[in-house]
Design an enzyme around this catalytic site. Sequence first.
Site, PDB file in Angstrom:
ATOM      1  N   ASP A 185       0.907  -1.144   0.000  1.00  0.00           N
ATOM      2  CA  ASP A 185       0.000   0.000   0.000  1.00  0.00           C
ATOM      3  C   ASP A 185       0.943   1.190   0.000  1.00  0.00           C
ATOM      4  O   ASP A 185       1.598   1.472   1.011  1.00  0.00           O
ATOM      5  CB  ASP A 185      -0.866   0.004   1.265  1.00  0.00           C
ATOM      6  CG  ASP A 185      -1.796   1.204   1.296  1.00  0.00           C
ATOM      7  OD1 ASP A 185      -1.378   2.282   0.825  1.00  0.00           O
ATOM      8  OD2 ASP A 185      -2.929   1.080   1.772  1.00  0.00           O
ATOM      9  N   HIS A 186       1.045   1.879  -1.131  1.00  0.00           N
ATOM     10  CA  HIS A 186       2.146   2.846  -1.240  1.00  0.00           C
ATOM     11  C   HIS A 186       2.016   3.993  -0.231  1.00  0.00           C
ATOM     12  O   HIS A 186       2.982   4.682   0.054  1.00  0.00           O
ATOM     13  CB  HIS A 186       2.304   3.353  -2.675  1.00  0.00           C
ATOM     14  CG  HIS A 186       1.299   4.384  -3.084  1.00  0.00           C
ATOM     15  ND1 HIS A 186       0.040   4.069  -3.520  1.00  0.00           N
ATOM     16  CD2 HIS A 186       1.367   5.736  -3.129  1.00  0.00           C
ATOM     17  CE1 HIS A 186      -0.609   5.174  -3.817  1.00  0.00           C
ATOM     18  NE2 HIS A 186       0.166   6.202  -3.587  1.00  0.00           N
ATOM     19  N   HIS A 248      -5.808   2.871   1.489  1.00  0.00           N
ATOM     20  CA  HIS A 248      -5.067   4.036   1.988  1.00  0.00           C
ATOM     21  C   HIS A 248      -5.738   4.699   3.201  1.00  0.00           C
ATOM     22  O   HIS A 248      -5.082   5.001   4.198  1.00  0.00           O
ATOM     23  CB  HIS A 248      -4.902   5.082   0.892  1.00  0.00           C
ATOM     24  CG  HIS A 248      -4.330   4.538  -0.387  1.00  0.00           C
ATOM     25  ND1 HIS A 248      -3.395   3.543  -0.410  1.00  0.00           N
ATOM     26  CD2 HIS A 248      -4.575   4.841  -1.686  1.00  0.00           C
ATOM     27  CE1 HIS A 248      -3.068   3.278  -1.677  1.00  0.00           C
ATOM     28  NE2 HIS A 248      -3.782   4.042  -2.464  1.00  0.00           N
TER      29      HIS A 248
HETATM   30  C1  BG6 Z   1      -3.827   4.804  -6.011  1.00  0.00           C
HETATM   31  C2  BG6 Z   1      -5.193   4.863  -6.614  1.00  0.00           C
HETATM   32  O1  BG6 Z   1      -3.727   3.708  -5.137  1.00  0.00           O
HETATM   33  O2  BG6 Z   1      -3.568   5.991  -5.289  1.00  0.00           O
HETATM   34  C3  BG6 Z   1      -5.319   6.085  -7.509  1.00  0.00           C
HETATM   35  O3  BG6 Z   1      -5.428   3.690  -7.372  1.00  0.00           O
HETATM   36  C4  BG6 Z   1      -4.934   7.338  -6.766  1.00  0.00           C
HETATM   37  O4  BG6 Z   1      -6.641   6.194  -8.022  1.00  0.00           O
HETATM   38  C5  BG6 Z   1      -3.590   7.166  -6.087  1.00  0.00           C
HETATM   39  O5  BG6 Z   1      -4.877   8.391  -7.696  1.00  0.00           O
HETATM   40  C6  BG6 Z   1      -3.289   8.335  -5.192  1.00  0.00           C
HETATM   41  O6  BG6 Z   1      -1.980   8.226  -4.721  1.00  0.00           O
HETATM   42  P1  BG6 Z   1      -1.148   9.505  -4.298  1.00  0.00           P
HETATM   43  O7  BG6 Z   1       0.130   8.977  -3.782  1.00  0.00           O
HETATM   44  O8  BG6 Z   1      -1.012  10.339  -5.533  1.00  0.00           O
HETATM   45  O9  BG6 Z   1      -1.977  10.211  -3.251  1.00  0.00           O
END
Ligand code: BG6
Length: 508
Positions: A185-186, A248
Amino acid sequence: MKTNDQLDPNIFVIFGGAGDLTWRKLMPALFDLSQSHSIPAHFAIIAVDRVELSDDKLRKRLLEGVRKFARSGKTAAKEWTEFSRHVHYLQGDFKSNATYKELGGQCDNLEKEWGAKAQRIFYMATPPSLFGEIPSFLAHAGLAADRERARIVIEKPIGYDLDSAQALNRILAGGFQESQIFRIDHYLGKETVQNILAFRFANPLFEPIWNRRYVDYVTITVAEEVGVEHRGGYYDGAGALRDMVQNHLLQLLCLVAMEPMVSFDADEIRNKKVDVLHAVRAIPHDAVHRSTVRGQYGKGWSGGKKTRAYREEEGVPPDSQTETFAALRLFVDNWRWQDVPFYLRTGKRLPRQVSEVAIQFRGVPHQAFPTEATLDWQPARLVISIQPDEGIVLRFQAKHPGPKMVLQPVDMRFSYRESFDTPSPEAYVTLLWDVINDDATLFMRADQVEAAWRLLMPVLDVWKASPPSDFPNYAGGAWGPDATQGLLVQQGHSWPAPVELAGCPQPK
Ligand code: BG6
């Protein structure tokens, strides 16, 4: 290539090696790691994909991505040439035993050449439809058998609902032990997200007030200014709840609400997080409409330009019922948080990109100041700003200068930019470093993923059974549908205006 001789030899296999994720995230992150001496001396990247490509052509394409996305990507050609020598291409069908045989052979040859066994990392950067297949082929080919050295990395979406997530976890468990599985989960790789733990548990100052006695409510906002961009095909089958909340936003909730960990051990921290998900009060089916809001963006404005409605986006059906906005009111039923609402919201095409957690503290138990002193009075609030501004703001009352006693809210601000001279690394740099180092702290365990699905299932079920009649119900560039305010207003609460840290002075 700048290497770290302390690290074990490593073979980093990327399924989907010619794809977008590899180009945009993985290779730039690996290149950045190589520039900070964080790559083992014996290191190889094997990009596996179906298309016909030579090593040279792949490297050329990857260089474009590195130039565009890596922090150190504008670097001299020499560094890239050194790094790219470690990148190899293997053309193969993901569903053919021959591919895995060939891959196994290449890994064995590298180990022979290095005279040492290597850590083998298998990264699934493919469409989710292949998540169930590749692990089985790897296991069948014996490539998962070394429990200490073989690891598999899987990106979200981990399933589409509870059943499919459980099925996928079963497939993974068929070939790999849980300790070998790294679910990304980045958000967990973001510096400011990790800092929630540091802030809460390295400063005894806040812990005594981090509970229902002092906290009135908590809001978690992850807003995006962009629309669905080129991902309409995927997104329309997911929607905001699956795409953002299930992973997230619930991760953020866990970090804000969890009990202190006993040690900095991966499983200890993950246990404490999963406890939060288990404590979230189940939303009964007949309360879903009262506890949630969904929305879809219509035409609107962003950055002074007209924007399309979601239903006009590429890959999206003109009558799509998919939500691009979701908000929920949750409660964590335990001693610390009983009856404190946690409001979560996320959406695309909102007025600006902002991710933040706001802890709204209660007012004073007795207001002793004269009425005219407190006209501007607001209870204290702590805002953890995750992005794009990175930092923390504590808003509290101060006496306005002058002969009279007048109270006014003021901000105490901590900004990453101001306090540290090193920029925050990209989330993938942190996460890949952890994969290479076999540290699973920032990755999701099977039970955590399933607990997150379990608590959202009533919402998914009710939303599916009662399709929205009012979509699109917010204009692009608005803060979601009007009903979003209603979730809080009933309790006398409100969504805070996002904080700004951009005005903080630059570091010297
Ligand atoms: C991803 C989603 O996990 O996270 C995307 O699939 C979203 O839809 C993105 O745009 C948002 O990530 P960040 O790091 O730009 O907030």
